[in-house]
Design a protein around this motif. Structure first.
Motif, mmCIF file in Angstrom:
data_model
loop_
_atom_site.group_PDB
_atom_site.id
_atom_site.type_symbol
_atom_site.label_atom_id
_atom_site.label_comp_id
_atom_site.label_asym_id
_atom_site.label_seq_id
_atom_site.Cartn_x
_atom_site.Cartn_y
_atom_site.Cartn_z
ATOM 1 N N HIS A 188 0.835 -1.201 0.000
ATOM 2 C CA HIS A 188 0.000 0.000 0.000
ATOM 3 C C HIS A 188 0.870 1.250 0.000
ATOM 4 O O HIS A 188 1.888 1.323 0.709
ATOM 5 N N ALA A 189 0.449 2.245 -0.772
ATOM 6 C CA ALA A 189 1.213 3.489 -0.868
ATOM 7 C C ALA A 189 1.341 4.216 0.470
ATOM 8 O O ALA A 189 2.281 4.994 0.670
ATOM 9 N N ALA A 190 0.416 3.942 1.388
ATOM 10 C CA ALA A 190 0.453 4.611 2.694
ATOM 11 C C ALA A 190 1.449 3.982 3.659
ATOM 12 O O ALA A 190 1.725 4.543 4.725
ATOM 13 N N TYR A 191 1.998 2.803 3.286
ATOM 14 C CA TYR A 191 2.907 2.096 4.191
ATOM 15 C C TYR A 191 4.217 1.742 3.479
ATOM 16 O O TYR A 191 4.590 0.573 3.349
ATOM 17 N N PRO A 192 4.955 2.751 3.006
ATOM 18 C CA PRO A 192 6.171 2.478 2.239
ATOM 19 C C PRO A 192 7.237 1.741 3.041
ATOM 20 O O PRO A 192 8.071 1.028 2.477
ATOM 21 N N HIS A 193 7.206 1.901 4.362
ATOM 22 C CA HIS A 193 8.230 1.272 5.202
ATOM 23 C C HIS A 193 8.087 -0.247 5.236
ATOM 24 O O HIS A 193 9.019 -0.952 5.663
ATOM 25 N N ASN A 194 6.962 -0.757 4.785
ATOM 26 C CA ASN A 194 6.756 -2.202 4.745
ATOM 27 C C ASN A 194 7.055 -2.805 3.365
ATOM 28 O O ASN A 194 6.758 -3.969 3.128
ATOM 29 N N THR A 195 7.597 -2.018 2.480
ATOM 30 C CA THR A 195 7.810 -2.456 1.085
ATOM 31 C C THR A 195 9.253 -2.224 0.645
ATOM 32 O O THR A 195 10.038 -1.566 1.340
ATOM 33 N N ASN A 196 9.565 -2.734 -0.507
ATOM 34 C CA ASN A 196 10.814 -2.413 -1.223
ATOM 35 C C ASN A 196 10.408 -1.933 -2.611
ATOM 36 O O ASN A 196 10.084 -2.740 -3.486
ATOM 37 N N ASP A 197 10.401 -0.629 -2.785
ATOM 38 C CA ASP A 197 9.804 0.028 -3.952
ATOM 39 C C ASP A 197 10.711 -0.092 -5.180
ATOM 40 O O ASP A 197 11.812 0.468 -5.213
ATOM 41 N N MET A 198 10.218 -0.793 -6.222
ATOM 42 C CA MET A 198 11.027 -0.999 -7.413
ATOM 43 C C MET A 198 10.990 0.189 -8.384
ATOM 44 O O MET A 198 11.841 0.274 -9.278
ATOM 45 N N VAL A 199 10.042 1.102 -8.224
ATOM 46 C CA VAL A 199 10.102 2.345 -9.012
ATOM 47 C C VAL A 199 11.316 3.157 -8.587
ATOM 48 O O VAL A 199 12.096 3.638 -9.411
ATOM 49 N N VAL A 200 11.510 3.303 -7.294
ATOM 50 C CA VAL A 200 12.667 4.047 -6.785
ATOM 51 C C VAL A 200 13.963 3.332 -7.168
ATOM 52 O O VAL A 200 14.922 3.965 -7.616
ATOM 53 N N ALA A 201 13.981 2.012 -7.003
ATOM 54 C CA ALA A 201 15.186 1.248 -7.347
ATOM 55 C C ALA A 201 15.527 1.395 -8.823
ATOM 56 O O ALA A 201 16.695 1.598 -9.190
ATOM 57 N N ALA A 202 14.527 1.310 -9.682
ATOM 58 C CA ALA A 202 14.765 1.423 -11.123
ATOM 59 C C ALA A 202 15.274 2.813 -11.490
ATOM 60 O O ALA A 202 16.189 2.960 -12.308
ATOM 61 N N CYS A 203 14.682 3.848 -10.879
ATOM 62 C CA CYS A 203 15.122 5.223 -11.169
ATOM 63 C C CYS A 203 16.570 5.435 -10.745
ATOM 64 O O CYS A 203 17.364 6.050 -11.479
ATOM 65 N N GLN A 204 16.930 4.932 -9.580
ATOM 66 C CA GLN A 204 18.312 5.044 -9.126
ATOM 67 C C GLN A 204 19.254 4.264 -10.038
ATOM 68 O O GLN A 204 20.350 4.726 -10.354
ATOM 69 N N LEU A 205 18.813 3.095 -10.470
ATOM 70 C CA LEU A 205 19.648 2.278 -11.352
ATOM 71 C C LEU A 205 19.913 2.978 -12.676
ATOM 72 O O LEU A 205 21.053 3.005 -13.165
ATOM 73 N N VAL A 206 18.886 3.584 -13.268
ATOM 74 C CA VAL A 206 19.070 4.296 -14.530
ATOM 75 C C VAL A 206 20.080 5.423 -14.366
ATOM 76 O O VAL A 206 20.976 5.611 -15.206
ATOM 77 N N SER A 207 19.974 6.159 -13.283
ATOM 78 C CA SER A 207 20.922 7.258 -13.040
ATOM 79 C C SER A 207 22.345 6.732 -12.903
ATOM 80 O O SER A 207 23.299 7.315 -13.448
ATOM 81 N N GLN A 208 22.506 5.625 -12.205
ATOM 82 C CA GLN A 208 23.845 5.066 -12.024
ATOM 83 C C GLN A 208 24.411 4.513 -13.330
ATOM 84 O O GLN A 208 25.618 4.613 -13.581
ATOM 85 N N LEU A 209 23.559 3.931 -14.163
ATOM 86 C CA LEU A 209 24.037 3.414 -15.451
ATOM 87 C C LEU A 209 24.662 4.516 -16.301
ATOM 88 O O LEU A 209 25.601 4.268 -17.065
ATOM 89 N N GLN A 210 24.129 5.734 -16.167
ATOM 90 C CA GLN A 210 24.644 6.830 -16.992
ATOM 91 C C GLN A 210 26.023 7.307 -16.546
ATOM 92 O O GLN A 210 26.662 8.100 -17.251
ATOM 93 N N THR A 211 26.521 6.839 -15.396
ATOM 94 C CA THR A 211 27.880 7.199 -14.980
ATOM 95 C C THR A 211 28.926 6.322 -15.639
ATOM 96 O O THR A 211 30.110 6.658 -15.629
#
Length: 375
Positions: A188-211
Motif C-alpha cells: 500500500h502506498a500509505a505504508y512504504p516502510h513495509n515495502t521495497n519500492d522498485m520504481v525508486v530502485a529502477a530510477c536510481q539504477l538508470v541514473s547510475q548506469l549513466q555514470t
C-alpha cells in the motif's frame, strides 16, 4: 536490363514486411523470382526463412558473396505510398526491401552473364533481431559454399542518390540489447516502510548506469548506454513490486563492451543490496562490430571513384549496429552506405527512400563483381 523492374519488385516486397525468422511470404516471393531466371548456372538452397543462391562461374578460382537482409520492423507505416505495408503494425522501415531488390538485380545480370568466378547471393533473415547472420554463417550450406570475399550495403537516408559512403576499418559499433528485471516487495502506498519500492530502485539504477560511460570508458573511446523503456507498477496507490528496464549498449571495441557489461553487473549488484531486491540481467541480441577489410575497401573505393555516376564519400564510423559484422569477422569484405535521399531516417514510420538509388547500386556492384571475377 530494365531497372524499373527492380523498383517494381521493391514495391511488392515493401507490401509484405515480416519479422525475423517469420519471413515466409518474403522467402516465397524471392524464390518465385529466382526460379524464373535461367537456371543453367544457378544452384538454390533454403535455410530457415533465408536463401542461398550460387551462380557457378565458368572457370572459378574463388567465390564472391553478396548479402541482403530480408526482414522488416514492428513499426506502423505512415507513408502515403500506394504500395504501403499490407501487414498491420509492420514496415520495411530500414530499407531491406531495397537491399533485396538490389540483390535480385545483380543476380539477374549474372544468371544471364556468368563470370569466371563463383558468386554467392545470401538473402538473410532476422537482421533486426534476433540475428540471422551468425547462425546462417554456422550453417552447413555456408560451410560448403563459404565465399572468399563478401559485400553488403545499407541504405543511408542522409546521403544523396548517386553517392556511397564508406571507410576502412570499423564502420558500425558493437551492440547489445539490455534488459534488467527487478523484484522487490509491493504494498500500500500509505505504508512504504513495509515495502521495497522498485520504481525508486529502477530510477536510481538508470541514473547510475549513466555514470558508466562518463567514468569507466576511456574518453578517447566511444560508448553509449541508452535506456529506452521503463515499466513498473499497476496503479497510483500501490508501491511497485516489479520493474523492468530496457535499453541498448553500443561500443567501438569488443573490449569496451566487456568493460561496460562488467560495470553494469557491479552496479546492479549494488542495487540488489541497497534496495533489498532480486535482479536478472539479459543482454538479448548482441551484434559484432562491422569492420571493413582495409585492402578490399581501399580497392573498392578506388574502383567506385572511377565510375562517373558515383560520388564516393569517406564517412565517419557510426554507433549503429548490423549483424553483418559476424560475417565480416569470418570472411574478409566490407559494407557501404548507399545514398537514398529521404527526409525521414532509418526506423522511421515515414521513411521514403528514392528508388533511383536501386539502379545506382545494381550498376555499381555488377561492374565491381565483373572486375573482381576475372580469372
Amino acid at each position: 536490363m530494365d531497372i524499373s523492374q527492380f523498383a517494381a519488385l521493391r514495391r511488392e516486397l515493401h507490401k509484405i514486411p515480416e519479422l525475423g525468422f517469420q519471413e515466409v511470404k518474403t522467402q516465397a516471393f524471392l524464390l518465385r523470382y529466382i526460379e524464373s531466371l535461367p537456371q543453367e548456372h544457378l544452384e538454390i538452397k533454403t535455410w530457415k526463412t533465408g536463401i542461398f543462391v550460387k551462380v557457378k562461374g565458368k572457370k572459378p578460382t574463388k567465390t564472391i558473396g553478396y548479402r541482403a537482409d530480408i526482414d522488416g520492423l514492428p513499426i506502423t507505416e505512415e507513408t502515403e505510398y500506394e504500395f504501403s505495408s499490407t501487414h498491420e503494425g509492420l514496415m520495411h522501415a530500414c530499407g531491406h526491401d531495397f537491399h533485396m531488390s538490389i540483390g535480385l538485380g545483380i543476380l539477374t545480370h549474372f544468371a544471364n552473364h556468368p563470370i569466371d568466378d563463383n558468386l554467392l547471393f545470401i538473402f538473410q533473415p532476422a537482421e533486426e533481431g534476433p540475428g540471422g547472420a551468425q547462425p546462417m554463417l554456422e550453417s552447413e550450406i555456408m560451410k560448403e559454399w563459404k565465399p572468399d570475399q563478401i559485400v553488403a550495403l545499407h541504405i543511408a537516408p542522409e546521403y544523396p542518390v548517386g553517392s556511397i559512403a564508406v571507410k576502412e576499418g570499423i564502420l558500425f559499433a558493437n551492440t547489445s540489447e539490455l534488459f534488467i528485471d527487478l523484484k522487490g516487495k509491493g504494498g500500500h502506498a500509505a505504508y512504504p516502510h513495509n515495502t521495497n519500492d522498485m520504481v525508486v530502485a529502477a530510477c536510481q539504477l538508470v541514473s547510475q548506469l549513466q555514470t558508466i560511460v562518463a567514468r569507466n570508458v576511456d574518453p578517447l573511446d566511444s560508448a553509449v548506454i541508452t535506456v529506452g523503456k521503463i515499466t513498473a507498477g499497476t496503479v497510483q496507490n500501490i508501491i511497485a513490486e516489479r520493474a523492468r528496464i530496457e535499453g541498448t549498449i553500443r561500443t567501438l571495441s569488443p573490449e569496451s563492451m566487456a568493460r561496460v557489461k562488467e560495470r553494469i553487473e557491479a552496479i546492479v549488484k549494488g542495487v540488489e543490496v541497497g534496495y533489498q531486491c532480486e535482479t536478472v540481467i539479459d543482454y538479448g541480441c548482441m551484434y559484432h562490430q562491422v569492420y571493413n577489410n582495409h585492402d578490399m575497401t581501399k580497392e573498392f573505393m578506388t574502383f567506385a571513384r572511377a565510375q562517373e555516376e558515383v560520388e564516393v564519400i569517406e564517412c565517419q564510423k557510426a554507433m549503429t549496429g548490423e549483424d553483418f559484422g559476424y560475417m565480416l569477422k569470418e570472411i574478409p569484405g566490407f559494407m557501404f552506405w548507399l545514398g537514398v535521399n529521404s527526409p525521414y531516417g532509418l526506423h522511421h514510420s515515414k521513411l521514403q527512400p528514392d528508388e533511383k538509388a536501386i539502379e545506382v547500386a545494381i550498376s555499381l556492384i555488377t561492374r565491381y563483381f565483373e572486375m573482381k571475377g576475372i580469372a
